[in-house]
Design a protein around this motif. Structure first.
Motif, PDB file in Angstrom:
ATOM      1  N   ALA A 271      30.867  42.777  37.937  1.00 48.17           N
ATOM      2  CA  ALA A 271      31.227  41.291  37.634  1.00 48.17           C
ATOM      3  C   ALA A 271      30.023  40.614  37.297  1.00 48.17           C
ATOM      4  O   ALA A 271      29.122  40.597  38.182  1.00 48.17           O
ATOM      5  CB  ALA A 271      32.123  40.873  38.917  1.00 48.17           C
TER       6      ALA A 271
ATOM      7  N   GLY B  69      33.562  47.020  31.668  1.00 50.25           N
ATOM      8  CA  GLY B  69      34.117  46.025  31.411  1.00 50.25           C
ATOM      9  C   GLY B  69      35.677  45.694  32.232  1.00 50.25           C
ATOM     10  O   GLY B  69      36.120  44.665  32.672  1.00 50.25           O
ATOM     11  N   GLN B  70      36.118  46.857  32.373  1.00 48.18           N
ATOM     12  CA  GLN B  70      37.557  46.850  33.319  1.00 48.18           C
ATOM     13  C   GLN B  70      37.154  46.612  34.789  1.00 48.18           C
ATOM     14  O   GLN B  70      37.542  45.946  35.540  1.00 48.18           O
ATOM     15  CB  GLN B  70      38.155  48.317  33.376  1.00 48.18           C
ATOM     16  CG  GLN B  70      38.682  48.679  31.763  1.00 48.18           C
ATOM     17  CD  GLN B  70      39.110  50.205  31.719  1.00 48.18           C
ATOM     18  OE1 GLN B  70      38.501  50.816  32.370  1.00 48.18           O
ATOM     19  NE2 GLN B  70      40.254  50.318  30.847  1.00 48.18           N
TER      20      GLN B  70
ATOM     21  N   ASP C 240      28.821  37.572  37.974  1.00 42.92           N
ATOM     22  CA  ASP C 240      28.778  36.018  38.772  1.00 42.92           C
ATOM     23  C   ASP C 240      27.444  35.758  39.292  1.00 42.92           C
ATOM     24  O   ASP C 240      26.614  36.392  38.804  1.00 42.92           O
ATOM     25  CB  ASP C 240      29.790  36.589  40.123  1.00 42.92           C
ATOM     26  CG  ASP C 240      29.484  37.894  40.851  1.00 42.92           C
ATOM     27  OD1 ASP C 240      28.253  38.205  40.819  1.00 42.92           O
ATOM     28  OD2 ASP C 240      30.090  38.144  41.724  1.00 42.92           O
TER      29      ASP C 240
ATOM     30  N   ALA D 298      34.450  44.957  35.838  1.00 45.87           N
ATOM     31  CA  ALA D 298      33.995  43.571  35.861  1.00 45.87           C
ATOM     32  C   ALA D 298      35.485  42.504  36.043  1.00 45.87           C
ATOM     33  O   ALA D 298      35.296  41.564  36.723  1.00 45.87           O
ATOM     34  CB  ALA D 298      33.115  43.221  34.587  1.00 45.87           C
ATOM     35  N   GLU D 299      36.487  43.100  35.213  1.00 36.49           N
ATOM     36  CA  GLU D 299      37.758  42.498  35.031  1.00 36.49           C
ATOM     37  C   GLU D 299      38.199  42.433  36.676  1.00 36.49           C
ATOM     38  O   GLU D 299      39.103  41.405  37.105  1.00 36.49           O
ATOM     39  CB  GLU D 299      38.577  42.885  34.183  1.00 36.49           C
ATOM     40  CG  GLU D 299      38.368  42.267  32.692  1.00 36.49           C
ATOM     41  CD  GLU D 299      39.332  42.976  31.862  1.00 36.49           C
ATOM     42  OE1 GLU D 299      40.313  43.729  31.974  1.00 36.49           O
ATOM     43  OE2 GLU D 299      38.833  42.926  30.403  1.00 36.49           O
ATOM     44  N   GLU D 300      38.323  43.624  37.027  1.00 30.49           N
ATOM     45  CA  GLU D 300      38.894  43.564  38.653  1.00 30.49           C
ATOM     46  C   GLU D 300      38.024  43.025  39.573  1.00 30.49           C
ATOM     47  O   GLU D 300      38.109  43.056  40.620  1.00 30.49           O
ATOM     48  CB  GLU D 300      38.812  45.239  38.888  1.00 30.49           C
ATOM     49  CG  GLU D 300      39.900  45.798  38.086  1.00 30.49           C
ATOM     50  CD  GLU D 300      41.187  45.971  38.534  1.00 30.49           C
ATOM     51  OE1 GLU D 300      41.369  45.455  39.547  1.00 30.49           O
ATOM     52  OE2 GLU D 300      41.987  45.818  37.513  1.00 30.49           O
ATOM     53  N   GLY D 301      36.698  42.640  39.284  1.00 29.58           N
ATOM     54  CA  GLY D 301      35.942  41.841  40.184  1.00 29.58           C
ATOM     55  C   GLY D 301      34.895  42.689  40.971  1.00 29.58           C
ATOM     56  O   GLY D 301      34.479  42.341  41.958  1.00 29.58           O
TER      57      GLY D 301
END
Length: 190
Positions: A102, A91-92, A104, A94-97
């Motif tokens: 992530a 999750g972290q 997308d 994914a938040e950072e992209g």
């Protein structure tokens, strides 16, 4: 009375010139062929073990994309691990992209993996095995260690409990290895 004189001028024979040009071309081709045979390197195909896959030859396009993303993101995971003294959660990441964590358009088109952190490994279970199989990224304690990425194309896969090489191989996981030989890179000998 003037007598007309006619002089016959024969064209120069092109037969000899053509023969010389043809012989020169054959000589050039012969020398070039000899150089290629002399300097050529034998093709050495290194086979991988039965529990391994070659990243270049054995993965689908979607799997190659995820594999490349995991290799790149591994450096960021190691940096975040050094800062926080703990592995970042999917999750972290994914938040950072960070791809492939992530959510997308790219991750959806590559199988829509659901990522989990288990022990020292990230497991991404594929939602579409026809596009890409499930991935497992083990994090080694040594920051200089090569990426340790595994793939399993079985449908309805469960997260493994044991992350040892033998347990993963017996459960159908295959280690993805990157081989760089003369077919991939040019080798310059100095």
């Amino acid at each position: 009375m003037s007598t007309s004189t006619s002089q016959v001028v024969r064209p120069a024979g092109a037969g000899h010139e053509t023969l010389y040009v043809l012989l020169l071309c054959l000589l050039i081709l012969g020398v070039a062929g000899a150089v290629v045979l002399w300097r050529g390197e034998p093709r050495q195909v290194v086979s991988v073990a039965s529990h391994q896959l070659d990243a270049r030859r054995d993965l689908t396009a979607g799997e190659q994309g995820i594999y490349a993303d995991l290799r790149v993101t591994l450096d960021e995971i190691r940096l975040l691990h050094e800062e926080a003294q703990a592995l970042p959660t999917p999750g972290q990441l994914a938040e950072e992209g960070f791809a492939p964590f992530a959510q997308d358009a790219s991750s959806v088109s590559r199988g829509g993996h659901a990522w989990q952190l288990r022990q020292q490994a990230y497991v991404g279970l594929s939602q579409d095995n026809a596009v890409a199989g499930s991935f497992l990224l083990r994090i080694a304690a040594d920051p200089a260690a090569a990426p340790d990425i595994w793939l399993n194309r079985a449908p309805a896969l469960a997260v493994p409990d044991d992350f040892s090489d033998t347990a993963l191989a017996s459960a159908g996981w295959q280690q993805v290895v990157a081989q760089f030989d003369a077919g991939v890179t040019r080798q310059h000998r100095h």
